[in-house]
Write an enzyme that holds these catalytic residues in place. Structure first.
Site, PDB file in Angstrom:
ATOM      1  N   ASP A 246      28.352  -1.448 -39.892  1.00  0.00           N
ATOM      2  CA  ASP A 246      27.872  -0.723 -38.714  1.00  0.00           C
ATOM      3  C   ASP A 246      28.978   0.243 -38.301  1.00  0.00           C
ATOM      4  O   ASP A 246      29.670   0.032 -37.306  1.00  0.00           O
ATOM      5  CB  ASP A 246      27.543  -1.712 -37.584  1.00  0.00           C
ATOM      6  CG  ASP A 246      27.000  -1.020 -36.338  1.00  0.00           C
ATOM      7  OD1 ASP A 246      26.675   0.184 -36.412  1.00  0.00           O
ATOM      8  OD2 ASP A 246      26.904  -1.680 -35.286  1.00  0.00           O
TER       9      ASP A 246
ATOM     10  N   CYS B  77      12.922  14.909 -14.988  1.00  0.00           N
ATOM     11  CA  CYS B  77      14.216  14.959 -14.307  1.00  0.00           C
ATOM     12  C   CYS B  77      14.413  16.322 -13.650  1.00  0.00           C
ATOM     13  O   CYS B  77      14.325  17.356 -14.325  1.00  0.00           O
ATOM     14  CB  CYS B  77      15.344  14.699 -15.305  1.00  0.00           C
ATOM     15  SG  CYS B  77      16.990  14.830 -14.584  1.00  0.00           S
TER      16      CYS B  77
ATOM     17  N   CYS C  86      21.982  19.418 -16.787  1.00  0.00           N
ATOM     18  CA  CYS C  86      22.818  18.298 -17.193  1.00  0.00           C
ATOM     19  C   CYS C  86      23.220  18.345 -18.652  1.00  0.00           C
ATOM     20  O   CYS C  86      24.401  18.310 -18.978  1.00  0.00           O
ATOM     21  CB  CYS C  86      22.082  16.984 -16.890  1.00  0.00           C
ATOM     22  SG  CYS C  86      22.921  15.502 -17.463  1.00  0.00           S
TER      23      CYS C  86
ATOM     24  N   GLN D 170      26.598  -2.532 -26.542  1.00  0.00           N
ATOM     25  CA  GLN D 170      25.503  -1.575 -26.702  1.00  0.00           C
ATOM     26  C   GLN D 170      24.854  -1.259 -25.350  1.00  0.00           C
ATOM     27  O   GLN D 170      24.595  -2.162 -24.556  1.00  0.00           O
ATOM     28  CB  GLN D 170      24.450  -2.131 -27.658  1.00  0.00           C
ATOM     29  CG  GLN D 170      24.924  -2.227 -29.102  1.00  0.00           C
ATOM     30  CD  GLN D 170      24.873  -0.890 -29.834  1.00  0.00           C
ATOM     31  OE1 GLN D 170      24.645   0.158 -29.244  1.00  0.00           O
ATOM     32  NE2 GLN D 170      25.106  -0.935 -31.132  1.00  0.00           N
TER      33      GLN D 170
ATOM     34  N   CYS E  14      19.737   9.146 -12.159  1.00  0.00           N
ATOM     35  CA  CYS E  14      19.583   9.503 -13.571  1.00  0.00           C
ATOM     36  C   CYS E  14      18.452   8.648 -14.118  1.00  0.00           C
ATOM     37  O   CYS E  14      18.500   7.409 -14.033  1.00  0.00           O
ATOM     38  CB  CYS E  14      20.874   9.250 -14.338  1.00  0.00           C
ATOM     39  SG  CYS E  14      20.703   9.467 -16.128  1.00  0.00           S
TER      40      CYS E  14
ATOM     41  N   CYS F  47      24.381   5.177 -36.996  1.00  0.00           N
ATOM     42  CA  CYS F  47      24.094   6.005 -35.819  1.00  0.00           C
ATOM     43  C   CYS F  47      24.137   7.487 -36.164  1.00  0.00           C
ATOM     44  O   CYS F  47      24.087   8.327 -35.273  1.00  0.00           O
ATOM     45  CB  CYS F  47      25.065   5.691 -34.685  1.00  0.00           C
ATOM     46  SG  CYS F  47      26.799   5.994 -35.101  1.00  0.00           S
TER      47      CYS F  47
END
Length: 578
Positions: free
Chosen positions: A506, A142, A148, A408, A284, A533
């Site tokens: 979750d 990138c 970024c 998601q 991106c 997560c």
């Protein structure tokens, strides 16, 4: 809603970096290194001395270091070996025993750094030169990677990323959860995140991968894993290799792009690292190409029609964000214009040009957010043209996706994650399952294909409305959804005679509410499946469940966000007396 849009999020939604540390380093030696990592591609001269290990501090810096009792002071330059990586993706090195976090450095590297900030137990340093590169260092593809901040690991080979993410999970389980991981060395070599990558990190690395207290929480701790509870003679918890992607690029189905003004023109892209300045961006590499195309065309149309951008300082201007959603399976796209007011000048012309130039867009919505806040969405959403939803599939289950609904962002890996969830649930078609953080019902409906009855609970009313609609969309009658806190609703179900064989959780990054964990222990399901997560809060919650009579059997890390520091896990737990 779990894992909601990040405040002032970058293009990939992972959030801004907390420190404004720009790298200006050069990579030396190593014929296998084709280019620099984050911030290295500029090749800027730093003025660093080329000698061996040492510092070029002035008298004032030396005095400050002496007063603080630290071996380094701000603006000192020194050479250190990187022995691990913390959960923010910063390399971890030691200067005479003092921990320094270095953005852009990889485990196994020897680097020259300039100290930016010191605290009692740890400090931050800027990467000046990579003297001995890691064999896992690659050129970040990138061109704006160093500006970024949305990705943190593009300068690391994908194999290296996957190995580190597994080690990140292992470290959290051992240090925070006090769990024994099968096959992991005990003692001083257990904590080096770099050791798992083949990068040559030395033994005795500090606890850098999974500490729950922030970047420096464990920086001054002694080497080696913490004492582990449980059956010392047992096999330990199995942590499998991270499940990565065959093609770890262009995987995101949603773009959230802030809009601003630069040189008098409308721009949109990302917030420059450590600032509120919007940098224009045309592509991106982790976004689907169609998302890039829609954002680019919307910006061009806005410029053509003289649309004004929102100014967060004055509270004036119209366009705040452009949000694009792409359904990978059906190809449908939704465009959401987040505006600072309800009235859109030249609305018909704008809609007409969008329909003409972007035919794959089947829904154009407006979200009105007049508040001076960095929250992306406001309370009111209306359809400007087309449908109010787009449709997509995860496996065989169809979902309706609205402008505000959570879905998601990596549909390929989501299916991998959910298939593993079903596997750990051990469903035969006879079980009753409770999904304790069900959202719009994605996991619940996946489970309902294999269970007798599924109950889903979620505190966000709009999410439950979406969940019920999705169940109806798929003709699933063996699913019941209810609004409320899991720790309140599940006991009520139990009082009504509901006995869960499996409970699936979750939770958001903060982990499970303590009362929910107590509820699970009172319900006593045979199996618990935890989808996480955040390895730190996962490990904390597993410790509670282990102490309450459950055994952690297997952990499967899943790479939902390649080239970032984030890692998801699915964990299978079994009640000990079963």
């Amino acid at each position: 809603m779990k894992k909601q849009q990040r405040q002032r999020g970058t293009q990939n939604g992972q959030g801004k970096r907390s420190e404004a540390r720009e790298s200006g380093a050069k990579v030396k030696g190593a014929g296998g290194v084709n280019g620099p990592g984050p911030g290295l591609n500029q090749g800027r001269e730093t003025g660093a001395k080329r000698g061996g290990r040492g510092r070029s501090a002035g008298n004032a810096g030396a005095a400050a270091a002496a007063i603080a009792g630290l071996p380094v002071a701000k603006n000192d330059e020194t050479v250190i070996d990187i022995i691990g990586m913390n959960h923010d993706g910063e390399g971890v090195g030691r200067a005479e025993g003092y921990t320094l976090f270095v953005q852009g450095a990889l485990p196994g590297e020897q680097v020259r750094v300039k100290v930016l900030k010191t605290k009692k137990q740890y400090g931050y340093a800027k990467l000046l030169d990579v003297l001995t590169p890691s064999p896992d260092r690659v050129a970040a593809p990138c061109p704006i990677y160093d500006q970024c901040g949305g990705c943190q690991l593009q300068h690391w080979s994908y194999a290296g990323q996957l190995a580190w993410k597994r080690q990140h999970v292992v470290d959290a389980l051992e240090r925070i959860g006090k769990l024994r991981v099968a096959g992991e060395a005990r003692g001083g070599d257990a904590g080096g995140a770099g050791a798992a990558t083949g990068a040559g990190a030395e033994a005795g690395a500090p606890p850098v991968a999974g500490d729950a207290g922030g970047a420096g929480a464990g920086a001054g701790a002694e080497a080696g894993a913490a004492p582990v509870a449980g059956d010392a003679g047992g096999p330990g918890v199995t942590v499998l290799p991270t499940l990565g992607m065959a093609e770890p690029w262009r995987y995101r189905n949603k773009a959230q792009v802030p809009i601003g003004v630069a040189d008098g023109g409308l721009v949109g892209g990302f917030y420059a690292r450590g600032s509120h300045r919007i940098v224009d961006m045309e592509t991106c590499l982790i976004q689907h190409e169609h998302n890039d195309d829609v954002v680019s065309r919307v910006k061009a149309i806005g410029r053509q029609l003289g649309v004004t951008a929102y100014n967060e300082e004055t509270g004036r201007g119209l366009l705040r964000h452009v949000v694009v959603k792409k359904a990978f399976r059906t190809g449908e796209m939704m465009l959401v214009l987040v505006t600072n007011g309800r009235d859109i000048p030249h609305a018909d012309a704008w809609i007409g040009l969008i329909r003409e130039q972007i035919p794959q867009v089947v829904s154009i919505c407006q979200n009105v957010n007049p508040k001076q806040t960095n929250v992306i969405f406001g309370d009111e959403t209306r359809v400007l043209w087309g449908r109010d939803v787009i449709y997509d599939y995860i496996g065989e289950v169809q979902f309706a996706i609205s402008a505000r609904s959570f879905y998601q962002v990596n549909p390929v890996q989501t299916e991998v994650l959910y298939n593993k969830t079903v596997e750990y649930a051990g469903l035969t078609g006879k079980e009753t399952v409770i999904d304790a953080y069900c959202g719009i019902g994605t996991i619940s409906l996946f489970l309902a294909q294999h269970a007798d009855q599924v109950y889903g609970v979620e505190i966000v009313k709009e999410a439950i409305e979406d969940a019920r609609s999705n169940a109806q969309l798929n003709g699933m009658t063996n699913v019941k959804f209810e609004v409320g806190a899991s720790e309140d609703v599940i006991p009520r179900w139990k009082a009504q005679g509901v006995e869960a064989d499996v409970i699936v959780v979750d939770p958001p990054r903060k982990g499970c509410d303590p009362r929910l964990l107590e509820t699970i222990l009172q319900m006593k399901p045979e199996r618990v499946v935890y989808v996480s997560c955040n390895p730190s809060t996962l490990a904390r919650d597993l410790r509670v469940l282990e102490d309450g009579g459950y055994r952690t059997v297997e952990v499967q890390p899943v790479d939902m966000f390649p080239h970032t520091v984030h890692v998801e896990c699915v964990i299978g737990m079994q009640r000990i007396d079963t």
